[in-house]
Structures are given as C-alpha cells and as structure tokens.
Motif scaffolding. Structure first.
Motif, short mmCIF file in Angstrom:
data_model
loop_
_atom_site.label_atom_id
_atom_site.label_comp_id
_atom_site.label_asym_id
_atom_site.label_seq_id
_atom_site.Cartn_x
_atom_site.Cartn_y
_atom_site.Cartn_z
N ARG A 31 -3.29 9.37 -6.55
CA ARG A 31 -3.09 9.39 -5.10
C ARG A 31 -4.22 8.65 -4.38
O ARG A 31 -5.37 8.69 -4.82
N CYS A 32 -3.85 8.02 -3.29
CA CYS A 32 -4.84 7.34 -2.44
C CYS A 32 -5.85 8.39 -1.95
O CYS A 32 -5.46 9.44 -1.45
N LEU A 33 -7.13 8.10 -2.11
CA LEU A 33 -8.16 9.06 -1.70
C LEU A 33 -8.17 9.23 -0.18
O LEU A 33 -8.56 10.27 0.34
N ARG A 34 -7.69 8.20 0.52
CA ARG A 34 -7.77 8.24 1.99
C ARG A 34 -6.60 9.00 2.62
O ARG A 34 -6.77 9.76 3.56
N CYS A 35 -5.36 8.79 2.08
CA CYS A 35 -4.20 9.39 2.75
C CYS A 35 -3.42 10.35 1.85
O CYS A 35 -2.56 11.10 2.34
N GLY A 36 -3.65 10.33 0.55
CA GLY A 36 -2.96 11.27 -0.35
C GLY A 36 -1.65 10.76 -0.90
O GLY A 36 -1.06 11.38 -1.79
N ILE A 56 -7.91 1.93 -2.08
CA ILE A 56 -7.02 2.78 -1.29
C ILE A 56 -5.66 2.09 -1.22
O ILE A 56 -5.53 0.94 -1.67
N CYS A 57 -4.65 2.77 -0.69
CA CYS A 57 -3.32 2.17 -0.69
C CYS A 57 -3.25 1.01 0.31
O CYS A 57 -4.11 0.86 1.17
N GLU A 58 -2.20 0.23 0.17
CA GLU A 58 -2.05 -0.96 1.01
C GLU A 58 -2.03 -0.58 2.50
O GLU A 58 -2.69 -1.21 3.33
N ALA A 59 -1.29 0.49 2.83
CA ALA A 59 -1.18 0.92 4.24
C ALA A 59 -2.55 1.33 4.78
O ALA A 59 -2.91 1.01 5.91
N CYS A 60 -3.32 2.05 3.96
CA CYS A 60 -4.66 2.47 4.40
C CYS A 60 -5.58 1.27 4.56
O CYS A 60 -6.42 1.25 5.45
N GLY A 61 -5.42 0.29 3.67
CA GLY A 61 -6.23 -0.92 3.77
C GLY A 61 -6.00 -1.60 5.10
O GLY A 61 -6.95 -2.02 5.78
ZN LIG Z 1 -3.61 5.57 1.67
#
Ligand SMILES: [Zn+2]
Length: 237
Positions: A31-36, A56-61
């Motif tokens: 899981r992305c550490l930023r958003c889960g 982190i995931c693309e969306a969080c980036g």
């Molecule tokens: Zn994320």
C-alpha cells in the motif's frame, strides 16, 4: 549522540520492507504509505515522494507536486501509514539516539511551578536549566546560550547538552532556513502562529523543547533544556 526526527526513519524503514515486493513487478503491491491505496504493480508507474526517499502512488505523486507548487506541504503525521499505525518502531542499534517528535510527552513541565530566570522578567518552569537561541543569517547559524538559574550548570550535565546541540546542528534539516521551513511543515507541531513550530525530545537527564521559527531576519531556533530531576512530578516519584 544522533538525532532522528519522527516519523522519517520509520517511513524509510517501511519503504525498505515494501520495496522487496517489486521483482521488478509486484504480484501483490504494497500500500502507498501516503494514502493507503495499493501502489501500481508496475514499479515505474509509482512516484518518488518529494518529502523523503520513498515511493508513493501515482495519484499521490501528482497531489504532492501540486501541493508543493501551491506551497501546501502535507505533514508526514497525516500520511496513511503514520496516522493508521502501520509503522513499526525502528530498532535503535545505537542507544545514543534521540528522537524528536511533534507531540509533547512532558506537559507537566509547563503546568508546574515557575521561576524568574536571572536574565529575564518572564517566568519559566522551575526545571529549566539553560536554553539556546539561534538564528540563520543566510550563510550560517549564530547561537547564544542563556542560563536559567544563578548557579552554573552541574559539570556532569554539560556534555549531554553539548552533544544534543552538536547533533541538532548537524541535521540536514537545519542546513539553512529553507530546509528548516520544509522540515517544520513535514515533521513539527504547528502553532497558532503559521511561522512557528514545536518539536520535543528527551535525553537521559533532560526534556527538550524546541521552538522553530521560519521567519527570515529573526531568531529561528530556541532549544530549552528542562532537568528531569528538577521537574516536580518526576522528583515526587
Ligand atoms: Zn497514494
């Protein structure tokens, strides 16, 4: 002495474990550490965080990039992995590591009795022994020390104060005012004044409160040392 700022090392350690899933693609992506949300199983689709060296995931980036552009950095304490207790404590190979956190675990110091220090009319907690005040002039830090009692500091305690102060000034986060400002947004406790933040730490004999100020041409760092043995609640135990 070395200083860690929570939850930097914990997030880096979590990513070190998570990245093992990619070989090079991940069957079950972590899981992305930023958003889960799950990271993309194809590693290059994910993004290197601007906050620290974790993916982190693309969306969080994208969200991080837009946030940075707008001057809005999200504190690490609201990252999903931190807020939801997904982090594991980092094993300290060295017992001489002090962790700075945005949460004060010694509020009784401030709630207890006060004294008037020799150099000021402003009362301070009875256990405050000494504090430093530093400013960054654009090229380097300048620091002054202030004694909060009439007697000199017990010689045995001086190396502990010096070691903490030396380790603090070596942190990359204190390289300049720009890095300090970024670290404040990522790691520190905000206050009602948007340019002032707090961090708290503890050494063997001291509780330490830091007030970090991100304004230029002002004092940028106050570091207060409260002797544990002189703190009323501790003394009563
Ligand atoms: Zn994320």
């Amino acid at each position: 002495m070395n200083i860690h700022i929570y939850p930097k090392e914990e997030l880096l350690a979590a990513w070190n474990r998570d990245k093992e899933h990619f070989q090079p693609d991940a069957v079950t992506p972590p899981r992305c550490l930023r958003c889960g949300q799950p990271l993309d199983r194809h590693f290059p689709v994910n993004a290197l965080s601007r906050a620290l060296d974790v993916y982190i995931c693309e969306a969080c980036g994208t969200a991080e990039g837009l946030g940075d552009w707008a001057g809005k950095t999200i504190p690490l304490r609201v990252w999903h992995a931190v807020a939801n207790g997904r982090l594991q404590p980092v094993e300290k190979s060295d017992s001489d590591i002090v962790t700075l956190t945005p949460q004060c675990s010694f509020s009784h110091v401030f709630d207890g009795p006060k004294k008037v220090p020799p150099h000021s009319a402003l009362p301070c907690p009875v256990s405050e022994l000494v504090y430093s005040r530093a400013d960054y002039d654009g090229r380097r830090w300048w620091m002054n020390w202030f004694l909060c009692q009439r007697e000199p500091v017990t010689p045995e305690l001086v190396p502990e104060i010096d070691a903490f102060s030396d380790a603090l000034m070596k942190l990359p986060e204190l390289q300049n005012l720009r890095s300090l400002t970024r670290a404040c947004k990522l790691y520190a406790e905000p206050t009602t004044e948007p340019t002032e933040f707090n961090l708290y730490g503890e050494t063997e004999h001291f509780y330490i409160w830091q007030r970090l100020i991100t304004r230029e041409k002002d004092y940028n760092l106050y570091c207060h040392f409260y002797e544990k043995a002189a703190t009323p609640t501790n003394a009563a135990q």
